[in-house]
Design an enzyme around this catalytic site. Structure first.
Site, PDB file in Angstrom:
ATOM      1  N   LYS A   1      81.754 -30.934 -85.330  1.00  0.00           N
ATOM      2  CA  LYS A   1      82.140 -31.662 -84.110  1.00  0.00           C
ATOM      3  C   LYS A   1      80.911 -31.995 -83.277  1.00  0.00           C
ATOM      4  O   LYS A   1      80.733 -33.123 -82.824  1.00  0.00           O
ATOM      5  CB  LYS A   1      83.120 -30.815 -83.283  1.00  0.00           C
ATOM      6  CG  LYS A   1      83.315 -31.329 -81.872  1.00  0.00           C
ATOM      7  CD  LYS A   1      84.111 -30.374 -80.987  1.00  0.00           C
ATOM      8  CE  LYS A   1      83.353 -29.204 -80.445  1.00  0.00           C
ATOM      9  NZ  LYS A   1      82.848 -29.295 -79.071  1.00  0.00           N
ATOM     10  N   ASN A   2      80.054 -30.991 -83.045  1.00  0.00           N
ATOM     11  CA  ASN A   2      78.937 -31.202 -82.114  1.00  0.00           C
ATOM     12  C   ASN A   2      77.796 -32.025 -82.707  1.00  0.00           C
ATOM     13  O   ASN A   2      76.839 -32.349 -82.011  1.00  0.00           O
ATOM     14  CB  ASN A   2      78.416 -29.860 -81.588  1.00  0.00           C
ATOM     15  CG  ASN A   2      79.390 -29.244 -80.599  1.00  0.00           C
ATOM     16  OD1 ASN A   2      80.340 -29.909 -80.163  1.00  0.00           O
ATOM     17  ND2 ASN A   2      79.182 -27.988 -80.250  1.00  0.00           N
TER      18      ASN A   2
ATOM     19  N   CYS B   1      82.876 -26.466 -65.734  1.00  0.00           N
ATOM     20  CA  CYS B   1      83.983 -26.288 -66.669  1.00  0.00           C
ATOM     21  C   CYS B   1      84.247 -24.802 -66.855  1.00  0.00           C
ATOM     22  O   CYS B   1      83.610 -23.971 -66.207  1.00  0.00           O
ATOM     23  CB  CYS B   1      83.723 -27.002 -67.992  1.00  0.00           C
ATOM     24  SG  CYS B   1      82.637 -26.119 -69.072  1.00  0.00           S
TER      25      CYS B   1
ATOM     26  N   ARG C   1      77.289 -25.964 -65.745  1.00  0.00           N
ATOM     27  CA  ARG C   1      76.855 -26.996 -66.687  1.00  0.00           C
ATOM     28  C   ARG C   1      76.382 -28.295 -66.036  1.00  0.00           C
ATOM     29  O   ARG C   1      76.963 -29.369 -66.268  1.00  0.00           O
ATOM     30  CB  ARG C   1      77.949 -27.278 -67.709  1.00  0.00           C
ATOM     31  CG  ARG C   1      78.350 -26.035 -68.476  1.00  0.00           C
ATOM     32  CD  ARG C   1      79.363 -26.310 -69.534  1.00  0.00           C
ATOM     33  NE  ARG C   1      78.799 -26.947 -70.709  1.00  0.00           N
ATOM     34  CZ  ARG C   1      79.506 -27.302 -71.776  1.00  0.00           C
ATOM     35  NH1 ARG C   1      80.790 -27.093 -71.802  1.00  0.00           N
ATOM     36  NH2 ARG C   1      78.936 -27.874 -72.809  1.00  0.00           N
TER      37      ARG C   1
ATOM     38  N   ARG D   1      90.701 -29.193 -79.875  1.00  0.00           N
ATOM     39  CA  ARG D   1      89.536 -30.011 -79.505  1.00  0.00           C
ATOM     40  C   ARG D   1      88.438 -29.910 -80.552  1.00  0.00           C
ATOM     41  O   ARG D   1      87.695 -30.863 -80.760  1.00  0.00           O
ATOM     42  CB  ARG D   1      88.952 -29.525 -78.170  1.00  0.00           C
ATOM     43  CG  ARG D   1      89.801 -29.835 -76.995  1.00  0.00           C
ATOM     44  CD  ARG D   1      89.097 -29.427 -75.746  1.00  0.00           C
ATOM     45  NE  ARG D   1      87.817 -30.131 -75.662  1.00  0.00           N
ATOM     46  CZ  ARG D   1      87.011 -30.087 -74.615  1.00  0.00           C
ATOM     47  NH1 ARG D   1      87.363 -29.373 -73.571  1.00  0.00           N
ATOM     48  NH2 ARG D   1      85.886 -30.741 -74.615  1.00  0.00           N
TER      49      ARG D   1
ATOM     50  N   ASP E   1      78.325 -20.242 -79.119  1.00  0.00           N
ATOM     51  CA  ASP E   1      79.629 -20.705 -79.604  1.00  0.00           C
ATOM     52  C   ASP E   1      80.284 -19.735 -80.589  1.00  0.00           C
ATOM     53  O   ASP E   1      81.423 -19.949 -81.012  1.00  0.00           O
ATOM     54  CB  ASP E   1      79.511 -22.099 -80.252  1.00  0.00           C
ATOM     55  CG  ASP E   1      79.217 -23.172 -79.217  1.00  0.00           C
ATOM     56  OD1 ASP E   1      79.421 -22.925 -78.020  1.00  0.00           O
ATOM     57  OD2 ASP E   1      78.775 -24.271 -79.616  1.00  0.00           O
TER      58      ASP E   1
HETATM   59  N1  EPU Z   1      71.628 -26.951 -68.363  1.00  0.00           N
HETATM   60  C1  EPU Z   1      71.133 -27.244 -67.116  1.00  0.00           C
HETATM   61  N2  EPU Z   1      70.855 -28.543 -66.816  1.00  0.00           N
HETATM   62  C2  EPU Z   1      71.041 -29.548 -67.708  1.00  0.00           C
HETATM   63  C3  EPU Z   1      71.545 -29.241 -68.991  1.00  0.00           C
HETATM   64  C4  EPU Z   1      71.829 -27.917 -69.285  1.00  0.00           C
HETATM   65  O1  EPU Z   1      70.948 -26.359 -66.284  1.00  0.00           O
HETATM   66  O2  EPU Z   1      70.773 -30.707 -67.380  1.00  0.00           O
HETATM   67  C5  EPU Z   1      71.954 -25.543 -68.703  1.00  0.00           C
HETATM   68  C6  EPU Z   1      73.451 -25.338 -68.952  1.00  0.00           C
HETATM   69  O3  EPU Z   1      74.170 -25.164 -67.755  1.00  0.00           O
HETATM   70  C7  EPU Z   1      73.447 -24.112 -69.830  1.00  0.00           C
HETATM   71  C8  EPU Z   1      72.173 -24.294 -70.658  1.00  0.00           C
HETATM   72  O4  EPU Z   1      71.377 -25.231 -69.938  1.00  0.00           O
HETATM   73  O5  EPU Z   1      73.346 -22.974 -69.048  1.00  0.00           O
HETATM   74  C9  EPU Z   1      72.381 -24.833 -72.071  1.00  0.00           C
HETATM   75  O6  EPU Z   1      73.268 -25.934 -72.029  1.00  0.00           O
HETATM   76  P1  EPU Z   1      73.205 -27.138 -73.050  1.00  0.00           P
HETATM   77  O7  EPU Z   1      72.825 -28.373 -72.316  1.00  0.00           O
HETATM   78  O8  EPU Z   1      72.380 -26.777 -74.247  1.00  0.00           O
HETATM   79  O9  EPU Z   1      74.718 -27.243 -73.491  1.00  0.00           O
HETATM   80  P2  EPU Z   1      75.473 -28.593 -73.852  1.00  0.00           P
HETATM   81  O10 EPU Z   1      74.513 -29.502 -74.494  1.00  0.00           O
HETATM   82  O11 EPU Z   1      76.240 -29.069 -72.689  1.00  0.00           O
HETATM   83  C10 EPU Z   1      76.152 -27.963 -76.301  1.00  0.00           C
HETATM   84  C11 EPU Z   1      77.414 -27.836 -77.081  1.00  0.00           C
HETATM   85  C12 EPU Z   1      78.155 -26.589 -76.598  1.00  0.00           C
HETATM   86  C13 EPU Z   1      77.250 -25.383 -76.833  1.00  0.00           C
HETATM   87  C14 EPU Z   1      75.927 -25.586 -76.106  1.00  0.00           C
HETATM   88  C15 EPU Z   1      74.926 -24.485 -76.356  1.00  0.00           C
HETATM   89  C16 EPU Z   1      77.987 -30.119 -77.585  1.00  0.00           C
HETATM   90  C17 EPU Z   1      78.875 -31.274 -77.360  1.00  0.00           C
HETATM   91  N3  EPU Z   1      78.222 -29.034 -76.862  1.00  0.00           N
HETATM   92  O12 EPU Z   1      76.511 -28.079 -74.925  1.00  0.00           O
HETATM   93  O13 EPU Z   1      79.309 -26.472 -77.408  1.00  0.00           O
HETATM   94  O14 EPU Z   1      77.873 -24.226 -76.347  1.00  0.00           O
HETATM   95  O15 EPU Z   1      75.322 -26.823 -76.517  1.00  0.00           O
HETATM   96  O16 EPU Z   1      74.675 -24.352 -77.714  1.00  0.00           O
HETATM   97  O17 EPU Z   1      77.099 -30.172 -78.434  1.00  0.00           O
HETATM   98  C18 EPU Z   1      81.511 -25.812 -77.952  1.00  0.00           C
HETATM   99  O18 EPU Z   1      81.440 -26.499 -78.986  1.00  0.00           O
HETATM  100  O19 EPU Z   1      82.444 -24.982 -77.763  1.00  0.00           O
HETATM  101  C19 EPU Z   1      80.486 -25.955 -76.916  1.00  0.00           C
HETATM  102  C20 EPU Z   1      80.689 -25.590 -75.654  1.00  0.00           C
END
Ligand code: EPU
Length: 417
Positions: free
Chosen positions: A22-23, A117, A122, A397, A305
């Site tokens: 998915k991701n 969320c 996030r 999802r 995850d």
């Molecule tokens: N963060 C910030 N600022 C930003 C971006 C991130 O502070 O601009 C922080 C976040 O709040 C968090 C950390 O950085 O504390 C890491 O977040 P990241 O941006 O890596 O997460 P994401 O890209 O929003 C993806 C996956 C998530 C998975 C995380 C971590 C997708 C669509 N989602 O989220 O997947 O948990 O990386 O590996 O790729 C899931 O599939 O259940 C899921 C939540």
């Protein structure tokens, strides 16, 4: 609203096939916005988030065709809108992945600002700062991010925190920017490499994807391509945990063991027997599970995850295990529900101490997010009696027919509509 009913205590046996990630599929679908030619993806899981992304792309004017067997074609010949609306972003924050491609191709994007969320605040500040460094003007008005740039310029991007979708957003935008972009402290997740492979097939010039430093040399245009999405490593890990908890012996096919190094090593530490093939795993549950501490980290560390599923596993280990969540501030929402089933978990901030083994007893429980739901399914497999999981839409999802796949392995599980 669907529910899932599980009667625990049945060992698993047989073979399960892993779906596409998915991701990885979500950014791959958005990458199709960067080209006026069709992009064809194979091995896309037919899960709800993918359908939602289809709606985001359609709202932008792309033609999206879901074909049988996990093939999706996106043709973004001419975009008719640059807006990812609130209604879609609120149901799936990965919609923010449209921002980079829109900005790069159309010079404009209007994307609803995702709120907090179930697992944490996030923010997307790092995405926005990076686009500003690439020359975009960013404003937030009426709940929308408004971004503009005549043409993005290559830049040196230093991420303060490793961000998966942040890295993907910048990677996609940089492909059409003028000059070179270097992403420092980039996420190294296999999903990043998968996206880079698709972008390269579309004509992008990228080096270092999958390492902390990614270099992108912008090109004037990208063309169409075909690409097969990598298998879902979290679905893979979830089935390994399912077997370890329910007992029995299964074969997990169509997976990538090399994407699960930390997870496989941790499971082995707990006593789970795992034999690796190039694209399959044979998993045998141990008679007794040993406790093993874990800390979630960016790839190649143990994935956040998998944390909830691992907690279900540790509830059945003989002794105490400490689980430390370092990625998200609020990712222990499953603890309360596990406790209701009889698990012994003490939570203190970002650390949870699980002491087992306790006999889990089936109960009505409620899912709060995708991976928390998976944790409850796993607990249900190990529990005595009946567990009924509410709010199954969270599970849908990101897991393709997990109930059918588990039933195929002999679990007593059914969906109640
Ligand atoms: N963060 C910030 N600022 C930003 C971006 C991130 O502070 O601009 C922080 C976040 O709040 C968090 C950390 O950085 O504390 C890491 O977040 P990241 O941006 O890596 O997460 P994401 O890209 O929003 C993806 C996956 C998530 C998975 C995380 C971590 C997708 C669509 N989602 O989220 O997947 O948990 O990386 O590996 O790729 C899931 O599939 O259940 C899921 C939540």
């Amino acid at each position: 609203m669907d529910k899932i009913r599980i009667v625990g205590g049945r060992p698993l046996e047989g073979t399960v096939r892993i779906s596409g990630a998915k991701n990885a599929s979500l950014p791959d679908l958005c990458a199709a916005l960067l080209s006026a030619d069709p992009v064809r993806l194979r091995n896309v899981p037919e899960v709800r988030d993918i359908r939602t992304m289809g709606r985001v792309l359609t709202a932008l004017g792309a033609e999206v065709e879901f074909r049988v067997g996990g093939e999706v074609q996106v043709h973004a010949g001419r975009l008719t809108s640059v807006e990812a609306p609130y209604d879609l972003v609120k149901t799936m924050r990965a919609s923010v992945l449209a921002l980079g491609p829109l900005l790069a191709r159309e010079g404009r994007a209007r994307v609803s600002m995702p709120g907090g969320c179930a697992i944490g605040a996030r923010p997307i500040d790092l995405h926005l700062q990076a686009f500003e460094k690439m020359g975009a003007t960013i404003g937030v008005e009426h709940g929308y991010v408004e971004a503009r740039a005549e043409r993005l310029r290559g830049a040196q991007i230093h991420f303060d925190t490793v961000t998966v979708t942040g890295t993907e957003n910048v990677l996609m935008a940089a492909c059409l920017a003028e000059g070179e972009t270097v992403i420092h402290n980039a996420a190294c997740e296999p999903e990043i490499s998968d996206l880079a492979e698709l972008l390269q097939a579309m004509g992008a010039r990228i080096r270092g994807a999958g390492t902390p430093t990614v270099q992108i040399e912008g090109v004037a245009a990208l063309h169409g391509a075909e690409h097969t999405v990598i298998p879902d490593r979290i679905e893979t890990g979830t089935f390994v945990a399912a077997c370890a908890l329910a007992g029995g012996e299964i074969e997990v096919r169509q997976c990538r063991p090399d994407h699960l190094r930390a997870v496989i090593d941790k499971f082995r530490e707990t006593g789970v027997r795992i034999e690796e093939g190039p694209d399959n795993l044979r998993v045998r549950a141990p008679r007794t599970l040993r406790p093993a501490h874990v800390t979630t980290l960016p790839y190649p560390g143990f994935p956040t995850d998998m944390q909830a599923q691992y907690m279900a596993l540790m509830s059945q280990a003989s002794g105490s295990a400490t689980i430390t969540e370092t990625i998200f501030e609020n990712r222990f929402m499953h603890v309360g529900e596990l406790q209701r089933m009889g698990a012994n978990v003490r939570e203190n901030g970002r650390v949870a101490v699980v002491t087992g083994p306790t006999t889990l007893s089936g109960a009505p429980v409620m899912a709060t997010d995708l991976r928390a739901s998976a944790c409850l399914v796993l607990a249900g497999l190990a529990a005595q009696g009946e567990t009924v999981i509410d709010r199954v839409y969270h599970l849908d999802r990101g897991y393709y027919r997990i109930d059918e796949k588990l039933r195929g392995l002999g679990a007593d599980i059914e969906r109640l509509s």
